[in-house]
Design an enzyme around this catalytic site. Structure first.
Site, short mmCIF file in Angstrom:
data_model
loop_
_atom_site.label_atom_id
_atom_site.label_comp_id
_atom_site.label_asym_id
_atom_site.label_seq_id
_atom_site.Cartn_x
_atom_site.Cartn_y
_atom_site.Cartn_z
CE1 TYR A 16 -4.46 -21.96 -12.66
CE2 TYR A 16 -2.86 -23.52 -11.77
CZ TYR A 16 -4.05 -22.81 -11.64
OH TYR A 16 -4.80 -22.94 -10.51
CE LYS A 28 -0.72 -0.40 1.69
NZ LYS A 28 -1.66 -1.53 1.52
NE ARG A 56 -7.32 4.19 8.92
CZ ARG A 56 -7.39 3.08 8.17
NH1 ARG A 56 -6.30 2.58 7.61
NH2 ARG A 56 -8.51 2.46 7.99
CG ASP A 109 2.63 -5.26 7.75
OD1 ASP A 109 3.12 -5.07 6.62
OD2 ASP A 109 1.46 -4.98 8.05
CG PHE A 129 -3.09 -2.00 9.17
CD1 PHE A 129 -3.22 -0.63 9.06
CD2 PHE A 129 -3.61 -2.79 8.16
CE1 PHE A 129 -3.82 -0.06 7.95
CE2 PHE A 129 -4.21 -2.22 7.05
CZ PHE A 129 -4.32 -0.85 6.94
CB THR A 130 -7.97 -2.03 9.62
OG1 THR A 130 -7.24 -1.83 8.41
CG2 THR A 130 -8.17 -0.68 10.29
CG PHE A 181 -12.47 1.67 8.15
CD1 PHE A 181 -12.20 0.55 8.91
CD2 PHE A 181 -11.76 1.87 6.98
CE1 PHE A 181 -11.23 -0.36 8.50
CE2 PHE A 181 -10.78 0.98 6.57
CZ PHE A 181 -10.53 -0.15 7.33
O1 PLI Z 1 -4.31 -3.41 1.27
P1 PLI Z 1 -3.57 -4.71 1.28
O2 PLI Z 1 -4.47 -5.87 1.46
O3 PLI Z 1 -2.66 -4.88 0.09
O4 PLI Z 1 -2.57 -4.67 2.53
C1 PLI Z 1 -3.00 -4.67 3.85
C2 PLI Z 1 -2.05 -3.90 4.72
C3 PLI Z 1 -1.21 -4.56 5.55
N1 PLI Z 1 -0.36 -3.89 6.37
C4 PLI Z 1 -0.28 -2.55 6.40
C5 PLI Z 1 0.67 -1.89 7.32
C6 PLI Z 1 -1.11 -1.81 5.57
O5 PLI Z 1 -1.01 -0.50 5.58
C7 PLI Z 1 -2.03 -2.48 4.69
C8 PLI Z 1 -2.93 -1.78 3.87
N2 PLI Z 1 -3.04 -0.47 3.99
C9 PLI Z 1 -3.89 0.32 3.34
C10 PLI Z 1 -4.86 -0.16 2.35
C11 PLI Z 1 -3.80 1.72 3.64
O6 PLI Z 1 -4.53 2.52 3.03
O7 PLI Z 1 -2.99 2.09 4.51
#
Ligand code: PLI
Length: 470
Positions: free
Chosen positions: A85, A271, A395, A228, A137-138, A462
């Site tokens: 933990y 990513k 998008r 970011d 970004f969303t 979306f």
């Molecule tokens: O999907 P998360 O919660 O691990 O990360 C959010 C996120 C933050 N910043 C940027 C630039 C992103 O592209 C992002 C998530 N992007 C997704 C899910 C995408 O499909 O692009």
């Protein structure tokens, strides 16, 4: 501009073939269903590709988030998970990897990127403060708004034009930023929010010169600068390719130099960091770190696991080291570019230059007869799925949501359908199949009538909105 002049900005630089710096050890069979079955699946999903079952998808280009293939090293690392933990050894591996490759001092793991966005927004934004950024970004903008912040887009104008061949379309317009600071006063700016490659602009990079200038300006006014870093390794590739003085610098060197100009970063490790789940926050200021450490236990988990298993932390640590290998990132972006070049050769409208993680089809130019309120990008995603089982993502107007004050649809200049390439998953042959499907849908474009939204969720609509054909 003729298609040939648009053959990606990358071709102004030396064009050499690339190949993946790995071979395939394990395969996952794909499902192919008939057109009739796809029509039924699309109806059931309300014409929203987020609501399709993955079993009904052939080539899944919905996102590059958490969809990459881990290496044998990462899988081996997962067997070394220390599921304590508190104080798991894998946390310390992750901390060391972030310190080494990104250069920040204090690390807080989170379950994914938006967990990190939530924490930094709560800690660094006071209600009523502005958060200027290079396009929204969303999830980033939503967390900034939920913390009481007001997002202001200060990206350069070129970013809003899908055809302009600017090498660093993700750059912040310093004049726009300074106007905001002077108008509102530096104390009304929570921080500058800069994304390394701008997702919504088409995966467009920020130059080293721009981040240096941003650092000078934010220093002058005493404003923090947060990054970011979700696709910052991809951003480093474009600096190496396009910016004077960086051709002979490694991706790792460029990455750490860039991060050095910022006060901290949040990360979706799903990513660049090559894992299926995870995220982190990293800062240099100990006071902010203290507050983040306090808050992480409320929303994510103890500060040494942040909602992740020890094995996940290990996979991220190994993924970071793999992600900064020059051969990896060259082949990753090479694959995206390959698809872009095919489509461009066939005269299909896409965002130029081709960015880091995806091809963005320009749905406005694809369907010039559909006004934005008929959801052209959503329509295109639906038509592509119907044609071949390829899953893409809207998008455009659906992603942009509504204006918080007026309640009207935000109508972004860019109305795009994203073909997002997962890392280390598909082959060049898959890219050929994708390109040919896009061409088939393009040839049939005049018969397409658009969609209307029949169900609209309150947040990030979306993801779960439903549509019907007009
Ligand atoms: O999907 P998360 O919660 O691990 O990360 C959010 C996120 C933050 N910043 C940027 C630039 C992103 O592209 C992002 C998530 N992007 C997704 C899910 C995408 O499909 O692009």
């Amino acid at each position: 501009m003729s298609p040939n002049t648009l053959l990606t900005i990358g071709q102004q630089f030396e064009r050499r073939s690339w190949a993946e710096p790995w071979k395939i050890k394990m395969v996952e069979p794909l499902n192919m269903i008939t057109r009739e079955q796809r029509q039924k699946a699309l109806d059931d999903a309300g014409f929203n590709t987020f609501l399709l079952r993955s079993d009904d998808v052939y080539i899944d280009l919905l996102t590059d988030s958490g969809t990459g293939a881990m290496s044998d090293r990462q899988w081996a690392g997962m067997m070394l998970g220390d599921e304590a933990y508190a104080g798991s050894r894998n946390f310390y591996h992750l901390e060391a990897a972030i310190q080494k490759y990104y250069g920040y001092k204090f690390i807080v793991p989170t379950h994914q990127g938006r967990g990190a966005e939530h924490l930094i927004s709560q800690v660094a934004i006071k209600p009523g403060q502005y958060v200027p950024g290079n396009m929204y970004f969303t999830t980033t903008r939503l967390h900034q708004e939920l913390a009481g912040g007001i997002f202001v887009d200060v990206i350069i104008d070129e970013a809003h034009d899908p055809q302009i061949l600017h090498p660093f379309k993700g750059n912040i317009d310093l004049a726009k930023l300074e106007t905001l600071i002077k108008r509102e006063g530096a104390e009304k700016i929570a921080y500058v929010s800069v994304a390394g490659t701008v997702n919504m602009a088409g995966g467009q990079p920020v130059s080293m010169a721009n981040i240096k200038d941003l650092r000078s300006m934010t220093n002058k006014y005493g404003i923090r600068l947060f990054l970011d870093a979700t696709r910052m390794v991809e951003n480093a590739f474009f600096i190496q390719e396009r910016e004077e003085g960086y051709a002979n610098r490694s991706i790792a060197e460029i990455l750490i130099e860039f991060c050095n100009y910022t006060d901290g970063a949040w990360m979706s490790a799903k990513k660049d960091n090559l894992v299926n789940i995870g995220g982190w926050l990293a800062v240099n200021d100990e006071t902010i770190y203290e507050e983040l450490r306090n808050l992480v236990v409320v929303y994510e988990g103890l500060h040494t696991y942040g909602g992740l298993a020890g094995r996940d932390l290990e996979a991220i640590a190994i993924g970071i080291a793999e992600s900064v290998q020059d051969e990896h990132i060259h082949s990753r972006i090479g694959q995206v570019r390959y698809l872009g070049e095919l489509l461009t050769t066939w005269g299909i409208p896409i965002v130029h230059p081709v960015g880091g993680h995806a091809i963005f089809l320009d749905a406005r130019a694809f369907y010039p007869h559909l006004e934005q309120l008929k959801f052209p990008a959503q329509t295109l995603a639906a038509e592509l799925y119907l044609d071949s089982g390829i899953r893409s993502m809207e998008r455009g107007i659906a992603s942009a949501g509504r204006n918080a004050e007026t309640g009207e649809h935000n109508q972004p200049k860019l109305e795009l359908t994203r073909l997002t390439i997962p890392r280390r998953v598909y082959t060049q042959a898959h890219m050929d199949v994708v390109a040919e499907s896009v061409r088939a849908v393009y040839e049939d474009r005049e018969n397409t009538t658009g969609l209307k939204m029949v169900h609209e969720p309150k947040y990030l609509r979306f993801f779960q909105a439903r549509f019907e054909r007009l």
